[in-house]
Design a protein around this motif. Structure first.
Motif, PDB file in Angstrom:
ATOM      1  N   MET A 176       2.031  -6.703  -5.176  1.00  0.00           N
ATOM      2  CA  MET A 176       0.735  -6.246  -5.673  1.00  0.00           C
ATOM      3  C   MET A 176       0.510  -4.865  -5.055  1.00  0.00           C
ATOM      4  SD  MET A 176      -3.021  -8.019  -5.302  1.00  0.00           S
ATOM      5  CE  MET A 176      -2.519  -9.437  -6.269  1.00  0.00           C
ATOM      6  N   ILE A 177       0.575  -3.811  -5.886  1.00  0.00           N
ATOM      7  CA  ILE A 177       0.605  -2.433  -5.392  1.00  0.00           C
ATOM      8  C   ILE A 177      -0.765  -1.764  -5.493  1.00  0.00           C
ATOM      9  CG2 ILE A 177       1.656  -0.154  -5.682  1.00  0.00           C
ATOM     10  CD1 ILE A 177       4.083  -1.562  -6.874  1.00  0.00           C
ATOM     11  N   ILE A 178      -1.151  -1.114  -4.396  1.00  0.00           N
ATOM     12  CA  ILE A 178      -2.333  -0.250  -4.383  1.00  0.00           C
ATOM     13  C   ILE A 178      -1.868   1.135  -3.959  1.00  0.00           C
ATOM     14  CG2 ILE A 178      -4.504   0.289  -3.214  1.00  0.00           C
ATOM     15  CD1 ILE A 178      -5.127  -2.620  -3.036  1.00  0.00           C
ATOM     16  N   ASN A 179      -2.133   2.129  -4.786  1.00  0.00           N
ATOM     17  CA  ASN A 179      -1.762   3.496  -4.445  1.00  0.00           C
ATOM     18  C   ASN A 179      -2.955   4.190  -3.797  1.00  0.00           C
ATOM     19  OD1 ASN A 179       0.302   5.613  -4.567  1.00  0.00           O
ATOM     20  ND2 ASN A 179      -1.206   6.689  -5.804  1.00  0.00           N
ATOM     21  N   THR A 180      -2.697   4.838  -2.667  1.00  0.00           N
ATOM     22  CA  THR A 180      -3.748   5.577  -1.976  1.00  0.00           C
ATOM     23  C   THR A 180      -3.224   6.960  -1.641  1.00  0.00           C
ATOM     24  OG1 THR A 180      -5.329   5.493  -0.143  1.00  0.00           O
ATOM     25  CG2 THR A 180      -3.084   4.785   0.337  1.00  0.00           C
ATOM     26  N   HIS A 207      11.222  10.677  -6.068  1.00  0.00           N
ATOM     27  CA  HIS A 207      12.262  10.394  -5.083  1.00  0.00           C
ATOM     28  C   HIS A 207      11.874   9.258  -4.143  1.00  0.00           C
ATOM     29  CE1 HIS A 207       9.627  13.506  -3.439  1.00  0.00           C
ATOM     30  NE2 HIS A 207       9.994  13.163  -2.219  1.00  0.00           N
ATOM     31  N   ALA A 208      10.665   9.306  -3.575  1.00  0.00           N
ATOM     32  CA  ALA A 208      10.240   8.245  -2.670  1.00  0.00           C
ATOM     33  C   ALA A 208       9.918   6.961  -3.408  1.00  0.00           C
ATOM     34  CB  ALA A 208       9.035   8.702  -1.848  1.00  0.00           C
ATOM     35  N   GLY A 209       9.756   7.042  -4.733  1.00  0.00           N
ATOM     36  CA  GLY A 209       9.461   5.852  -5.519  1.00  0.00           C
ATOM     37  C   GLY A 209      10.519   4.778  -5.435  1.00  0.00           C
ATOM     38  N   ARG A 210      11.714   5.151  -4.980  1.00  0.00           N
ATOM     39  CA  ARG A 210      12.770   4.147  -4.814  1.00  0.00           C
ATOM     40  C   ARG A 210      12.431   3.159  -3.703  1.00  0.00           C
ATOM     41  NH1 ARG A 210      17.355   4.291  -7.297  1.00  0.00           N
ATOM     42  NH2 ARG A 210      18.496   3.346  -5.572  1.00  0.00           N
ATOM     43  N   ILE A 211      11.474   3.494  -2.850  1.00  0.00           N
ATOM     44  CA  ILE A 211      10.993   2.522  -1.862  1.00  0.00           C
ATOM     45  C   ILE A 211      10.390   1.329  -2.595  1.00  0.00           C
ATOM     46  CG2 ILE A 211       9.256   2.086  -0.084  1.00  0.00           C
ATOM     47  CD1 ILE A 211       9.620   4.943   0.876  1.00  0.00           C
ATOM     48  N   ILE A 219       0.858  -1.179   0.000  1.00  0.00           N
ATOM     49  CA  ILE A 219       0.000   0.000   0.000  1.00  0.00           C
ATOM     50  C   ILE A 219       0.894   1.229   0.000  1.00  0.00           C
ATOM     51  CG2 ILE A 219      -1.704   1.331   1.288  1.00  0.00           C
ATOM     52  CD1 ILE A 219      -2.923  -1.243   2.242  1.00  0.00           C
ATOM     53  N   SER A 220       0.769   2.035  -1.037  1.00  0.00           N
ATOM     54  CA  SER A 220       1.612   3.203  -1.244  1.00  0.00           C
ATOM     55  C   SER A 220       0.804   4.466  -1.006  1.00  0.00           C
ATOM     56  CB  SER A 220       2.162   3.191  -2.689  1.00  0.00           C
ATOM     57  OG  SER A 220       2.432   4.491  -3.135  1.00  0.00           O
ATOM     58  N   MET A 268       4.882   8.616   1.899  1.00  0.00           N
ATOM     59  CA  MET A 268       5.759   9.426   1.076  1.00  0.00           C
ATOM     60  C   MET A 268       6.839  10.112   1.896  1.00  0.00           C
ATOM     61  SD  MET A 268       4.767  12.412  -1.668  1.00  0.00           S
ATOM     62  CE  MET A 268       4.186  13.574  -0.421  1.00  0.00           C
ATOM     63  N   TYR A 269       6.542  10.432   3.132  1.00  0.00           N
ATOM     64  CA  TYR A 269       7.540  11.049   4.010  1.00  0.00           C
ATOM     65  C   TYR A 269       7.342  10.500   5.421  1.00  0.00           C
ATOM     66  CZ  TYR A 269       3.572  14.087   5.128  1.00  0.00           C
ATOM     67  OH  TYR A 269       2.333  14.544   5.489  1.00  0.00           O
ATOM     68  N   HIS A 270       8.357  10.616   6.233  1.00  0.00           N
ATOM     69  CA  HIS A 270       8.372  10.064   7.584  1.00  0.00           C
ATOM     70  C   HIS A 270       7.298  10.742   8.438  1.00  0.00           C
ATOM     71  CE1 HIS A 270      10.892   9.603  11.547  1.00  0.00           C
ATOM     72  NE2 HIS A 270       9.774   8.889  11.554  1.00  0.00           N
ATOM     73  N   ARG A 271       6.357   9.944   8.901  1.00  0.00           N
ATOM     74  CA  ARG A 271       5.301  10.496   9.743  1.00  0.00           C
ATOM     75  C   ARG A 271       4.636   9.406  10.563  1.00  0.00           C
ATOM     76  NH1 ARG A 271      -0.024  10.381   7.986  1.00  0.00           N
ATOM     77  NH2 ARG A 271      -0.454   9.332   6.015  1.00  0.00           N
ATOM     78  N   ASN A 272       3.813   9.825  11.527  1.00  0.00           N
ATOM     79  CA  ASN A 272       3.015   8.898  12.318  1.00  0.00           C
ATOM     80  C   ASN A 272       1.690   8.662  11.596  1.00  0.00           C
ATOM     81  OD1 ASN A 272       4.954   8.854  14.382  1.00  0.00           O
ATOM     82  ND2 ASN A 272       4.095  10.694  15.311  1.00  0.00           N
TER      83      ASN A 272
END
Length: 346
Positions: free
Chosen positions: A99-103, A79-83, A70-71, A132-136
């Motif tokens: 199996m990717i789901i983008n949200t 840039h974060a796509g390298r994950i 889950i993306s 996409m970025y470091h967060r809770n």
């Protein structure tokens, strides 16, 4: 197919590693394997009668060989796509597929729960949840139905294994590079969002200066939105001070780009008059600014690979994710040196 033949037998016959055999037979696009080696692996596999039988494997192991991913927006950011790249390579090397789901990060909890349910209905063996970025993040309750790992985020409840970047260590490396060059007037252009990186990078900025014998608490800091325009506005303010900094640490590369513009308008040459360090190592920006921007790299590829490896280990019963959920794993953020730092003018 000869059931007694395994991947190790093919590796021995071809004179390569098990990982190389897995890369070749699973058609890993980014694997650096030469044509001759690929042919040798295929020849050995055919001669020994080895070939993956997914249906037989699924019946035997009760696993589908699929990892849900889950993306939260990262599939649409370069840039974060390298994950995703790191996760995909690690999965294929172990014989699994993503199996990717983008949200969206702003999607409701109910919507994200439906995304998890969609993956569970397809019988994925485990789920990676990446932001996409470091967060809770507040996570859907059904995420715990299968082994799960968070990437670049930490659960609000703190009960799921997570891997995050070393925000503090990266900021220390950035400020340290300016100190090593001889700068004693160092400023920080920070983000205004309430996220871990905002707080941790500021804390590390002040602590690093204080440990170097400077007054970290009094060091100039200006905050703005973490985009090019925000960096420009913050840089104009910080450089207008009575004793402006000669070294500038920017929250990210986009803000650093704005600082470059502000410096040019003020007639300041980089790095002769102003040294600048960014954060993120967004290659489209950092490598193409003039001069090239010294910055700190976020370990996106490494986080994706680490999360996938440990998730698959859990799926295969080789590790217990509950023990790893007590504290997030922190991966280093290395300094990438380019040409935006020099000694301050005397």
């Amino acid at each position: 197919m000869n059931k007694s033949v395994g991947i190790k037998d093919v590796a021995a016959a071809a004179g390569v590693s098990v990982t190389t055999v897995s890369h070749v037979l699973n058609d890993v696009v980014y694997a650096r394997v030469g044509t001759e080696t690929r042919e040798r692996v295929h020849e050995a596999a055919q001669r020994l009668g080895y070939g993956p039988n997914r249906l037989a494997q699924a019946l035997r192991t009760q696993r589908s060989g699929m990892i849900g991913f889950i993306s939260e927006d990262i599939a649409t950011t370069p840039h974060a796509g390298r994950i995703i790249l790191g996760a995909d390579e690690a999965a294929k090397a172990r014989g699994y597929n993503l199996m990717i789901i983008n949200t969206s990060g702003s999607a409701s909890l109910e919507s994200r729960q439906a995304d998890v349910e969609a993956l569970l209905e397809r019988r994925v063996d485990g789920i990676l949840y990446a932001t996409m970025y470091h967060r809770n993040v507040e996570l859907p309750a059904n995420l715990g139905s299968v082994p799960s790992v968070l990437v670049d985020s930490v659960a609000t409840g703190g009960n799921i294994t997570a891997v995050i970047p070393d925000e503090e260590g990266g900021a220390r490396a950035a400020v340290g590079a300016l100190l090593e060059a001889g700068h004693t007037r160092v400023g920080f252009i920070n983000n205004t969002d309430d996220v871990p990186a905002t707080r941790q990078r500021l804390q590390a900025f002040r602590a690093t200066l204080t440990e170097a014998g400077l007054d970290g608490g009094a060091a100039p800091v200006e905050s703005d939105v973490s985009e090019v325009q925000g960096g420009y506005e913050a840089a104009r303010r910080i450089l207008a001070r009575e004793e402006p900094p000669t070294g500038l640490f920017c929250y990210n590369d986009r803000m650093a780009m704005g600082a470059y513009r502000a410096a040019a308008e003020l007639g300041l040459a980089i790095p002769a008059d102003l040294s600048v360090v960014g954060f993120d190592d967004q290659e489209l920006i950092a490598a193409n600014l003039h001069p090239g921007l010294t910055t700190v790299a976020l370990p996106h590829h490494e986080m994706g690979a680490w999360a996938t490896e440990h998730l698959i280990d859990a799926v295969e019963g080789k590790t217990d994710l509950t023990l790893m959920a007590l504290h997030p794993t922190i991966l280093s953020c290395p300094l990438v040196r380019r040409d935006s730092i020099s000694a301050p003018r005397q």
